[in-house]
Design an enzyme around this catalytic site. Structure first.
Site, PDB file in Angstrom:
ATOM      1  N   ARG A 235       0.860  -1.183   0.000  1.00 24.91           N
ATOM      2  CA  ARG A 235       0.000   0.000   0.000  1.00 24.91           C
ATOM      3  C   ARG A 235       0.893   1.229   0.000  1.00 24.91           C
ATOM      4  NH1 ARG A 235      -3.145  -3.048  -1.516  1.00 24.91           N
ATOM      5  NH2 ARG A 235      -5.229  -3.582  -0.710  1.00 24.91           N
ATOM      6  N   HIS A 282      -1.274  -0.596 -10.181  1.00 23.99           N
ATOM      7  CA  HIS A 282      -1.836  -1.598  -9.263  1.00 23.99           C
ATOM      8  C   HIS A 282      -2.121  -2.903 -10.013  1.00 23.99           C
ATOM      9  CE1 HIS A 282      -3.774  -1.450  -5.066  1.00 23.99           C
ATOM     10  NE2 HIS A 282      -3.614  -2.724  -5.380  1.00 23.99           N
TER      11      HIS A 282
END
Length: 324
Positions: A235, A282
């Site tokens: 993250r 991502h």
């Protein structure tokens, strides 16, 4: 889950398996306030969730008096399952272990490419368009290099496993894992600052929790040697964004960032155009045919539930868990 997630993840073979194990309610629900959803909840003993799942609020739980289990066909359950789910005694499972596989594979690939200085070599080659006989661009290599793995999470452990066949020194920092266990994984346990000081590549696999936000701060980044590479597939907020940007703009460090803070970066971020930074949208997690692995993992857990067996991948109460 959202209808789009259901269409992507639950392929026909998985749906056929489910139909052979349980009675499926009609439709896919991402709004649990509708009459159809409430009717399904009233009968449901098991709920299969995925990306785009609505929160199972106390009101939703009250509408599902027979609910005994939730199987999540994705990774983190923190976004849609509050502690009240566990407080009610509902068993929870997640396909996080299945989703860890492509993330670790992506990490292995970029760690090895970082060691070979592929980004810098490609940029130099593109700029020069010609090399003298025997001349090389940016030099690098993986023989005897040191890779620091931040967190022995599901992904972190898989990364250590995939790195094992290569001629690398692997370090792990995870204060919640016994040093003996880290050694059994095939890595050397170290403190956070030592991890930074010794790593040629630092790869981040820490879940984003209140105590890990900004964990890789300016002080940690400053300990990295000149030319080291930071890889983040966890993250973005685990790394101090301002401190990382400063180090990358200076050119002292390199980075492969599949996640950022914020995500995506603003259009005027200097990182978009840095030759020492690879930004990916991502993509390390499950995508394309890898989604079948999530479906298979979820249906396997449904099969265990239907047979009265415990889940293979249970998720602990969030107040007692250090997972994302």
């Amino acid at each position: 889950m959202s209808p789009a997630s259901a269409a992507r993840v639950l392929d026909p073979a998985s749906l056929d398996r489910l139909r052979g194990l349980v009675t499926l309610a009609d439709g896919v629900h991402d709004d649990l306030s509708t009459p159809a959803a409430r009717a399904a909840l009233a009968r449901a003993e098991l709920v299969v969730t995925g990306w785009g799942a609505p929160v199972l609020t106390p009101e939703v739980l009250a509408a599902a008096p027979r609910l005994r289990a939730v199987v999540h066909a994705a990774g983190s359950v923190r976004h849609h399952l509050p502690p009240a789910v566990w407080d009610r005694g509902v068993a929870v499972s997640s396909a996080a272990a299945a989703n860890a596989v492509p993330v670790a594979e992506f990490t292995l690939a970029v760690v090895l490419l970082a060691g070979k200085r592929v980004l810098a070599s490609a940029a130099e080659y593109r700029a020069r368009r010609v090399l003298a006989a025997g001349e090389v661009c940016a030099s690098g290599g993986n023989h005897g290099a040191t890779v620091g793995v931040l967190s022995a999470s599901l992904v972190g452990r898989r990364v250590v496993e995939l790195l094992r066949p290569h001629d690398l020194t692997v370090l792990v920092h995870d204060p919640h894992v016994d040093p003996g266990e880290v050694r059994r994984l095939g890595a050397e346990p170290v403190g956070l600052l030592e991890l930074a000081e010794r790593s040629d590549v630092l790869t981040v696999h820490t879940p984003l929790l209140p105590e890990t936000r900004g964990l890789v701060d300016a002080g940690v980044l400053a300990r990295l040697r000149d030319g080291a590479t930071v890889v983040n597939t966890a993250r973005g907020a685990v790394i101090d964004a301002a401190a990382l940007t400063a180090e990358l703009v200076s050119g002292r460090l390199h980075a492969v960032l599949d996640v950022t803070d914020p995500e995506p970066l603003p259009p005027d971020s200097p990182l978009w155009d840095r030759p020492n930074v690879l930004l990916t949208p991502h993509v390390a997690g499950s995508a394309g045919n890898e989604l079948r692995r999530l479906a298979e993992a979820a249906v396997d857990e449904v099969e265990r539930f239907a047979a009265g067996r415990p889940f293979r991948h249970p998720v602990a109460h969030p107040e007692r868990s250090r997972t994302a």
